[in-house]
Scaffold this motif. Structure first.
Motif, PDB file in Angstrom:
ATOM      1  N   ASN A   4       0.474   4.219  -2.644  1.00  0.00           N
ATOM      2  CA  ASN A   4       0.287   4.838  -2.523  1.00  0.00           C
ATOM      3  C   ASN A   4       1.145   6.401  -2.383  1.00  0.00           C
ATOM      4  O   ASN A   4       0.473   7.368  -2.883  1.00  0.00           O
ATOM      5  CB  ASN A   4      -0.714   5.716  -0.185  1.00  0.00           C
ATOM      6  CG  ASN A   4      -1.454   4.803  -0.422  1.00  0.00           C
ATOM      7  OD1 ASN A   4      -2.566   4.309  -1.314  1.00  0.00           O
ATOM      8  ND2 ASN A   4      -2.182   4.641   0.160  1.00  0.00           N
ATOM      9  N   ASP A  46      -6.403   5.183   0.100  1.00  0.00           N
ATOM     10  CA  ASP A  46      -6.522   5.496   0.842  1.00  0.00           C
ATOM     11  C   ASP A  46      -6.933   7.094   1.721  1.00  0.00           C
ATOM     12  O   ASP A  46      -8.182   7.270   2.991  1.00  0.00           O
ATOM     13  CB  ASP A  46      -5.841   5.928   2.035  1.00  0.00           C
ATOM     14  CG  ASP A  46      -4.769   4.647   2.175  1.00  0.00           C
ATOM     15  OD1 ASP A  46      -4.984   3.329   1.842  1.00  0.00           O
ATOM     16  OD2 ASP A  46      -3.724   4.708   3.407  1.00  0.00           O
ATOM     17  N   SER A  81       0.163   9.286  -5.158  1.00  0.00           N
ATOM     18  CA  SER A  81       0.310  10.826  -4.449  1.00  0.00           C
ATOM     19  C   SER A  81       0.996  11.722  -5.554  1.00  0.00           C
ATOM     20  O   SER A  81       0.665  12.497  -5.514  1.00  0.00           O
ATOM     21  CB  SER A  81      -0.420  10.455  -3.702  1.00  0.00           C
ATOM     22  OG  SER A  81      -0.155  11.595  -2.410  1.00  0.00           O
ATOM     23  N   TYR A  85      -5.742  -1.726  -5.365  1.00  0.00           N
ATOM     24  CA  TYR A  85      -5.193  -0.297  -4.959  1.00  0.00           C
ATOM     25  C   TYR A  85      -4.025  -0.781  -5.536  1.00  0.00           C
ATOM     26  O   TYR A  85      -3.861   0.379  -6.991  1.00  0.00           O
ATOM     27  CB  TYR A  85      -4.243  -0.408  -3.678  1.00  0.00           C
ATOM     28  CG  TYR A  85      -5.438   0.202  -2.232  1.00  0.00           C
ATOM     29  CD1 TYR A  85      -6.468   0.023  -2.373  1.00  0.00           C
ATOM     30  CD2 TYR A  85      -4.376   1.098  -1.738  1.00  0.00           C
ATOM     31  CE1 TYR A  85      -6.540  -0.024  -0.662  1.00  0.00           C
ATOM     32  CE2 TYR A  85      -5.107   1.650  -0.966  1.00  0.00           C
ATOM     33  CZ  TYR A  85      -5.564   1.227  -0.503  1.00  0.00           C
ATOM     34  OH  TYR A  85      -6.196   2.089   0.784  1.00  0.00           O
ATOM     35  N   CYS A 124      -5.211   9.653  -2.985  1.00  0.00           N
ATOM     36  CA  CYS A 124      -4.660   8.088  -2.771  1.00  0.00           C
ATOM     37  C   CYS A 124      -5.823   7.419  -2.754  1.00  0.00           C
ATOM     38  O   CYS A 124      -6.889   7.825  -2.409  1.00  0.00           O
ATOM     39  CB  CYS A 124      -3.194   7.446  -2.246  1.00  0.00           C
ATOM     40  SG  CYS A 124      -3.832   7.578  -0.552  1.00  0.00           S
ATOM     41  N   LYS A 167       0.885  -0.980   0.344  1.00  0.00           N
ATOM     42  CA  LYS A 167      -0.053   0.021   0.228  1.00  0.00           C
ATOM     43  C   LYS A 167       1.103   0.677  -0.346  1.00  0.00           C
ATOM     44  O   LYS A 167       0.830   2.326  -0.200  1.00  0.00           O
ATOM     45  CB  LYS A 167      -1.106   0.386   1.237  1.00  0.00           C
ATOM     46  CG  LYS A 167      -1.248   1.394   1.060  1.00  0.00           C
ATOM     47  CD  LYS A 167      -2.977   1.005   2.227  1.00  0.00           C
ATOM     48  CE  LYS A 167      -2.362   1.508   3.753  1.00  0.00           C
ATOM     49  NZ  LYS A 167      -1.725   2.641   4.038  1.00  0.00           N
TER      50      LYS A 167
END
Lengths: 235, 235
Positions: free
Chosen positions: A50, A196, A54, A225, A194, A46
């Motif tokens: 991310n 999340d 991002s 993801y 992202c 992750k």
């Protein structure tokens, strides 16, 4: 820029000092939490995904005139950013009804809003990040009038850029959380954007491609993801 | 004006038709509820007191340029009002931190706010009247932009009239709930303003003189309502 001492460990990231106090290094972890930390777990890779997603989004936003904290990606899990004083107000932008808004208003998830809604939440774990309004922000000194109004304006501008960006990648940008911080008098977009921090639905199947897969035990979390990363970064 | 059929029975009032659909009769009950109806009771003579206090305040506000639904007091428990289409948004004005704001922000009750805070709540029993913001009001069509902005402006104007009015009577106006409604295109202050809908503290002792005495089982509930009525109506 050398990575210095660890200054803070959050739920998803660690913040390190550098040899220049104007800069920080963010390290993206694989730890996943939900429901105020009541649910804990790991989403494999992750942090890598991310950071990549991002950085891609922040770079694209900067190219479109949004001031951000991003300086440059340093490694798979590390990014160099400007050391902003984070505003303790999370700014949530919503295009489609989902999550807490569905519950709050008693409406089904998936209903399109007539225009984007902006919500403010007081960043405070002990109080479970309560929703507040502009008056609360000002009365409790969480931001100046100029800051909160600029944050709202930037959030809506970001939304007008992000919605078509995701739509081009067959993703519906349902809602998401933004954070802003002051850097020598300028308000910068900070934190991360992202899977999340966003609700992302596949435009065809409406399948969830974000942290809701973890929150709601929907399975295939890592796959979602990875797929977001592929669509965002490969195009 | 003759009292017609009962149209609606709320927690504290009954609404009756009249022979002119532009007018309604409100009947004030002694029933008291708290915590979304979870706590039920009776406050003896509450209906009489609230009608008297509310009529006095609405009359005073009207003299100060606030448009209200009040036509005239008909009897101890009855008042003739204009038949407004109630906006399903409760407008709360706060001068001092108390109640849900103390909980939301993790602050002690009694702290003075630097300026009055206005909050909106979606009037919906099933959803427990959730707090919302201006964007929600507009996106869910609860009021027009002109209506909600006028409601806020009126609320702040009302506050600037009510604060000194209560201060002159040795009462601190801590916070209170207002309702507004449309009457042939004009937004009018509606519902009631009384110890059921306000937090009122004695300026000297800081003793509560409002429905919190019932909510929190502080005793001497009737005495507090009578004392508010005395100070508001006898001066």
């Amino acid at each position: 820029m050398t990575r210095g001492e660890q200054l803070y460990e959050g739920k998803a990231k660690i913040i390190y000092a550098t040899d220049d106090d104007d800069y920080r290094i963010l390290y993206f972890k694989d730890d996943a939490t939900a429901f105020d930390g009541a649910k804990k777990g790991t989403i494999v890779a992750k942090g890598i995904i991310n950071n990549q997603v991002s950085c891609r989004i922040f770079t694209m936003l900067a190219e479109n005139g949004i001031p951000t904290h991003l300086v440059k990606k340093l490694s798979e899990r590390e990014v160099l950013v400007k050391n902003v004083a984070i505003m303790p107000v999370e700014v949530v932008v919503r295009n489609i009804i989902a999550g807490s808004l569905a519950k709050r208003m008693g409406r089904p998830e998936g209903e399109k809003l007539p225009f984007p809604i902006v919500e403010y939440y007081y960043k405070n774990d002990d109080l479970h990040d309560p929703m507040i309004n502009r008056d609360h922000v000002l009365a409790f000194g969480l931001a100046s009038e100029a800051q909160i109004d600029q944050a709202r304006e930037l959030a809506l501008k970001i939304n007008s850029i992000l919605q078509p960006f995701f739509a081009d990648r067959d993703i519906i940008l349902v809602d998401y959380k933004l954070e802003f911080g002051d850097f020598h008098g300028q308000l910068l977009l900070a934190d991360e954007i992202c899977p999340d921090t966003c609700r992302l639905w596949d435009a065809e199947s409406l399948e969830k491609m974000d942290k809701d897969r973890f929150r709601r035990d929907l399975g295939k979390v890592e796959e979602a993801y990875v797929e977001v990363c592929r669509r965002v970064c490969d195009q």
